[in-house]
Design a protein around this motif. Structure first.
Motif, PDB file in Angstrom:
ATOM      1  N   TYR A  27       0.817  -1.220   0.000  1.00 52.68           N
ATOM      2  CA  TYR A  27       0.000   0.000   0.000  1.00 52.68           C
ATOM      3  C   TYR A  27       0.849   1.266   0.000  1.00 52.68           C
ATOM      4  O   TYR A  27       0.395   2.337  -0.436  1.00 52.68           O
ATOM      5  N   LEU A  28       2.097   1.173   0.470  1.00 52.85           N
ATOM      6  CA  LEU A  28       2.973   2.345   0.503  1.00 52.85           C
ATOM      7  C   LEU A  28       3.345   2.828  -0.892  1.00 52.85           C
ATOM      8  O   LEU A  28       3.875   3.925  -1.043  1.00 52.85           O
ATOM      9  N   ASN A  29       3.096   2.013  -1.913  1.00 58.22           N
ATOM     10  CA  ASN A  29       3.329   2.453  -3.287  1.00 58.22           C
ATOM     11  C   ASN A  29       2.298   3.476  -3.744  1.00 58.22           C
ATOM     12  O   ASN A  29       2.497   4.138  -4.763  1.00 58.22           O
ATOM     13  N   TYR A  30       1.204   3.595  -2.999  1.00 57.28           N
ATOM     14  CA  TYR A  30       0.094   4.409  -3.478  1.00 57.28           C
ATOM     15  C   TYR A  30      -0.367   5.479  -2.494  1.00 57.28           C
ATOM     16  O   TYR A  30      -0.893   6.502  -2.923  1.00 57.28           O
ATOM     17  N   VAL A  31      -0.206   5.247  -1.193  1.00 59.07           N
ATOM     18  CA  VAL A  31      -0.707   6.199  -0.200  1.00 59.07           C
ATOM     19  C   VAL A  31       0.307   6.340   0.936  1.00 59.07           C
ATOM     20  O   VAL A  31       1.236   5.544   1.063  1.00 59.07           O
ATOM     21  N   GLN A  32       0.084   7.348   1.766  1.00 60.33           N
ATOM     22  CA  GLN A  32       0.922   7.557   2.932  1.00 60.33           C
ATOM     23  C   GLN A  32       0.678   6.465   3.974  1.00 60.33           C
ATOM     24  O   GLN A  32      -0.380   5.833   4.016  1.00 60.33           O
TER      25      GLN A  32
END
Length: 256
Positions: A27-32
């Motif tokens: 998920y860190l590829n897309y959001v904080q």
């Protein structure tokens, strides 16, 4: 798509959200990072709703079959109960699941940095109040985020980075005018999600070796800031002389 299939889609969507947040750092590829608890909660709700839909429908099917055995007085399709179905386009809801489990889009990288506008100089009211960089007499490198390096290079009137060994980590972006102009070490900064990412970068004009490193490869570099002679905010690309380079694996959190 019948209701059981709808429930399965909800379960798969919830599972995808939980897989990318609880079991991996995808998920860190897309959001904080602070989005994690919200994504976990959303994934859990979707999965539970899907299971509830499936369980409810299975109960109706069982009751309907029992009603048919008792003379047709039960519920469900066999007892006059109309099972609503969703349009075929609803199967498109599976695309996010496929993208997570099969494609797994990577974090934004050199392509985005090449085609997006880099961060602009702050206005004149921006504060140049920074933490100390440590003992000026020390030869130890000062580790900075590219974001901080860029901000200091624009606004630090004391020019504390001058003649200091600075360590930066980022990915390689080719110069649009060709390798003779050098290459960029860049990092993307986002406030919320990948959609609002902006580019922070430094222009590497001197580095060990003769060949430009591979596009999108990650490096930790040590070197010195090429201090400009004039007004700091008139500089568009902050130049950097690299004295030592070390290839690194992609960081878990690619953004700053």
């Amino acid at each position: 798509m019948n209701r059981i299939a709808q429930g399965m889609v909800l379960v798969l969507l919830g599972t995808a959200a939980l897989t990318s947040t609880v079991f991996t750092d995808l998920y860190l590829n897309y959001v904080q990072a602070w989005f994690q608890p919200f994504l976990v909660a959303s994934g859990a709700v979707l999965a539970l709703l899907g299971l509830a839909v499936i369980a409810s429908e299975l109960r109706l099917v069982v009751r309907g079959e029992q009603g048919a055995d008792d003379g047709g007085h039960g519920h469900g399709e066999h007892g006059g109960h109309d099972h609503a179905t969703a349009p075929r386009v609803a199967w498109l809801l599976l695309l996010p699941v496929v993208s997570v489990f099969v494609i797994a889009p990577p974090a934004l990288g050199a392509y985005t940095a090449e085609n997006a506008a880099s961060s602009a100089p702050p206005d004149e009211s921006a504060s140049g109040d920074f933490d100390e960089l440590g003992d000026p007499a020390s030869s130890a490198p000062v580790e900075l985020k590219i974001q901080e390096f860029v901000m200091r290079a624009w606004t630090d009137d004391d020019r504390a980075m001058a003649e200091r060994t600075i360590e930066l980590t980022g990915f390689v972006v080719p110069h649009p005018d060709g390798p003779d102009e050098g290459w960029y070490l860049a990092r993307l900064q986002m406030s919320c999600c990948a959609a609002d990412a902006i580019v922070n970068r430094v222009l590497v004009t001197e580095f060990p070796g003769t060949e430009e490193p591979e596009k999108d490869s990650w490096w930790t570099v040590r070197g010195t800031w090429q201090e400009p002679a004039g007004d700091l905010q008139s500089v568009r690309d902050h130049r950097f002389t690299v004295e030592e380079m070390t290839a690194v694996e992609n960081p878990p959190d690619p953004y700053e």
